[in-house]
Design an enzyme around this catalytic site. Structure first.
Site, PDB file in Angstrom:
ATOM      1  N   CYS A  87     -17.428  12.146 -18.413  1.00 23.76           N
ATOM      2  CA  CYS A  87     -16.384  12.975 -17.624  1.00 23.76           C
ATOM      3  C   CYS A  87     -15.626  12.065 -16.674  1.00 23.76           C
ATOM      4  O   CYS A  87     -16.238  11.584 -15.855  1.00 23.76           O
ATOM      5  CB  CYS A  87     -16.792  14.369 -17.412  1.00 23.76           C
ATOM      6  SG  CYS A  87     -17.319  14.444 -15.559  1.00 23.76           S
ATOM      7  N   GLU A  88     -14.194  12.325 -16.632  1.00 22.49           N
ATOM      8  CA  GLU A  88     -13.588  11.554 -16.016  1.00 22.49           C
ATOM      9  C   GLU A  88     -13.558  11.972 -14.355  1.00 22.49           C
ATOM     10  O   GLU A  88     -13.170  11.427 -13.477  1.00 22.49           O
ATOM     11  CB  GLU A  88     -11.991  11.213 -16.040  1.00 22.49           C
ATOM     12  CG  GLU A  88     -11.270  12.384 -15.975  1.00 22.49           C
ATOM     13  CD  GLU A  88      -9.938  12.134 -16.604  1.00 22.49           C
ATOM     14  OE1 GLU A  88      -9.537  11.144 -17.222  1.00 22.49           O
ATOM     15  OE2 GLU A  88      -8.994  12.744 -16.174  1.00 22.49           O
ATOM     16  N   HIS A  89     -14.135  13.204 -14.159  1.00 22.47           N
ATOM     17  CA  HIS A  89     -14.346  13.992 -12.759  1.00 22.47           C
ATOM     18  C   HIS A  89     -15.513  13.631 -11.943  1.00 22.47           C
ATOM     19  O   HIS A  89     -15.385  13.628 -10.684  1.00 22.47           O
ATOM     20  CB  HIS A  89     -13.986  15.477 -13.110  1.00 22.47           C
ATOM     21  CG  HIS A  89     -12.753  15.841 -13.719  1.00 22.47           C
ATOM     22  ND1 HIS A  89     -12.555  16.582 -14.939  1.00 22.47           N
ATOM     23  CD2 HIS A  89     -11.587  15.611 -13.412  1.00 22.47           C
ATOM     24  CE1 HIS A  89     -11.345  16.766 -15.040  1.00 22.47           C
ATOM     25  NE2 HIS A  89     -10.713  15.912 -14.585  1.00 22.47           N
ATOM     26  N   HIS A  90     -16.413  13.429 -12.823  1.00 23.34           N
ATOM     27  CA  HIS A  90     -17.791  13.291 -12.097  1.00 23.34           C
ATOM     28  C   HIS A  90     -18.621  12.192 -12.669  1.00 23.34           C
ATOM     29  O   HIS A  90     -19.651  11.914 -12.136  1.00 23.34           O
ATOM     30  CB  HIS A  90     -18.676  14.603 -12.123  1.00 23.34           C
ATOM     31  CG  HIS A  90     -18.225  15.678 -11.713  1.00 23.34           C
ATOM     32  ND1 HIS A  90     -17.287  16.480 -12.700  1.00 23.34           N
ATOM     33  CD2 HIS A  90     -18.101  16.351 -10.695  1.00 23.34           C
ATOM     34  CE1 HIS A  90     -16.956  17.546 -11.946  1.00 23.34           C
ATOM     35  NE2 HIS A  90     -17.196  17.509 -10.911  1.00 23.34           N
ATOM     36  N   GLN A 128     -12.313  15.963 -22.462  1.00 21.37           N
ATOM     37  CA  GLN A 128     -12.387  16.300 -24.043  1.00 21.37           C
ATOM     38  C   GLN A 128     -11.147  16.739 -24.739  1.00 21.37           C
ATOM     39  O   GLN A 128     -11.108  16.259 -25.763  1.00 21.37           O
ATOM     40  CB  GLN A 128     -13.424  17.420 -24.173  1.00 21.37           C
ATOM     41  CG  GLN A 128     -13.724  17.829 -25.588  1.00 21.37           C
ATOM     42  CD  GLN A 128     -15.008  19.023 -25.713  1.00 21.37           C
ATOM     43  OE1 GLN A 128     -15.947  19.146 -24.624  1.00 21.37           O
ATOM     44  NE2 GLN A 128     -14.704  19.940 -26.591  1.00 21.37           N
ATOM     45  N   HIS A 156     -21.456  19.504 -21.518  1.00 22.23           N
ATOM     46  CA  HIS A 156     -21.068  18.679 -20.200  1.00 22.23           C
ATOM     47  C   HIS A 156     -22.057  18.828 -19.111  1.00 22.23           C
ATOM     48  O   HIS A 156     -22.197  20.023 -18.569  1.00 22.23           O
ATOM     49  CB  HIS A 156     -19.698  19.208 -19.751  1.00 22.23           C
ATOM     50  CG  HIS A 156     -18.544  18.901 -20.696  1.00 22.23           C
ATOM     51  ND1 HIS A 156     -17.486  18.289 -20.123  1.00 22.23           N
ATOM     52  CD2 HIS A 156     -18.205  19.416 -21.792  1.00 22.23           C
ATOM     53  CE1 HIS A 156     -16.659  18.050 -21.188  1.00 22.23           C
ATOM     54  NE2 HIS A 156     -17.053  18.810 -22.142  1.00 22.23           N
ATOM     55  N   CYS A 158     -21.915  17.711 -16.298  1.00 19.99           N
ATOM     56  CA  CYS A 158     -21.582  17.748 -14.901  1.00 19.99           C
ATOM     57  C   CYS A 158     -21.571  19.309 -14.631  1.00 19.99           C
ATOM     58  O   CYS A 158     -21.784  19.759 -13.413  1.00 19.99           O
ATOM     59  CB  CYS A 158     -20.167  17.364 -14.570  1.00 19.99           C
ATOM     60  SG  CYS A 158     -18.842  18.036 -15.530  1.00 19.99           S
TER      61      CYS A 158
END
Ligand SMILES: [Zn+2]
Length: 195
Positions: A87-90, A128, A156, A158
């Site tokens: 995931c690009e956030h975490h 996703q 996920h 995260c």
């Protein structure tokens, strides 16, 4: 996991990453000189390059390289394609399965190529929803079929590790084009991937 799939790691990038991961581990309160961690920055540097190698890969070239003329015009489905992404956030993993269907319009592709296209978009920092559309667009633009359907089911870490989400809950995303925008075709696809 076969990190050695990358045949040559760019030495400068790898060394820079090792340097940065050393600092990160120290900032997190660890001692990078203790035995168990000695090679960790290098392992992480190589693992992360492998897990983001999709930036160097071209999904359309993969599909065009295995595009064959064929009169078959029934739905082609490849289900349960294993998927591992970040995931690009975490920068934590999300993982699950992709199901892909298309209705050929003169061209088909090798079934294994669809799985490779999933890897191309999974091996990068992702969300996703976007990945689902990128897979669809790559197939639509290269094979120009009568329609494409992509469904991704993923968990996920995260969310799971931080307790944001109940354990084991699955996020489902989907994208459809052409004939899959019609309810009957879409339902047939959904029925075939859920049984
Ligand atoms: Zn996240």
């Amino acid at each position: 996991m076969a990190y050695n799939k990358i045949e040559t790691y760019d030495e400068k990038i790898t060394n820079d990453l090792i340097h940065h991961y050393k600092s990160s581990i120290e900032l997190l309160g660890e001692d990078v000189s203790r035995e168990g961690l000695l090679k960790t920055p290098e392992r992480v540097a190589k693992a992360m390059q492998f897990l983001t190698e999709g930036y160097q890969m071209d999904a359309k070239a993969i599909l065009e390289g295995a595009r064959f003329t064929e009169a078959y015009s029934e739905m082609v489905i490849v289900k349960d394609i294993e998927l591992y992404s970040l995931c690009e956030h975490h920068m934590l993993p999300f993982f699950g399965k992709a199901h892909i269907a298309y209705i050929p319009n003169g061209y088909i592709t090798g079934l294994s190529k669809l799985a490779r296209v999933v890897d191309v978009f999974a091996r990068r920092l992702q969300v996703q929803e976007r990945m689902t559309h990128q897979i669809l667009d790559a197939i639509q633009e290269t094979l120009q079929p009568l329609g494409v359907g992509v469904v991704i089911e993923a968990q996920h870490l995260c969310m799971m590790m931080r307790g944001v989400q109940k354990q084991n809950s699955v996020t489902t995303t989907s994208a459809f084009s052409g004939q899959f925008e019609d309810g009957r075709t879409r339902n047939e696809f959904m029925r075939l991937i859920t049984k």
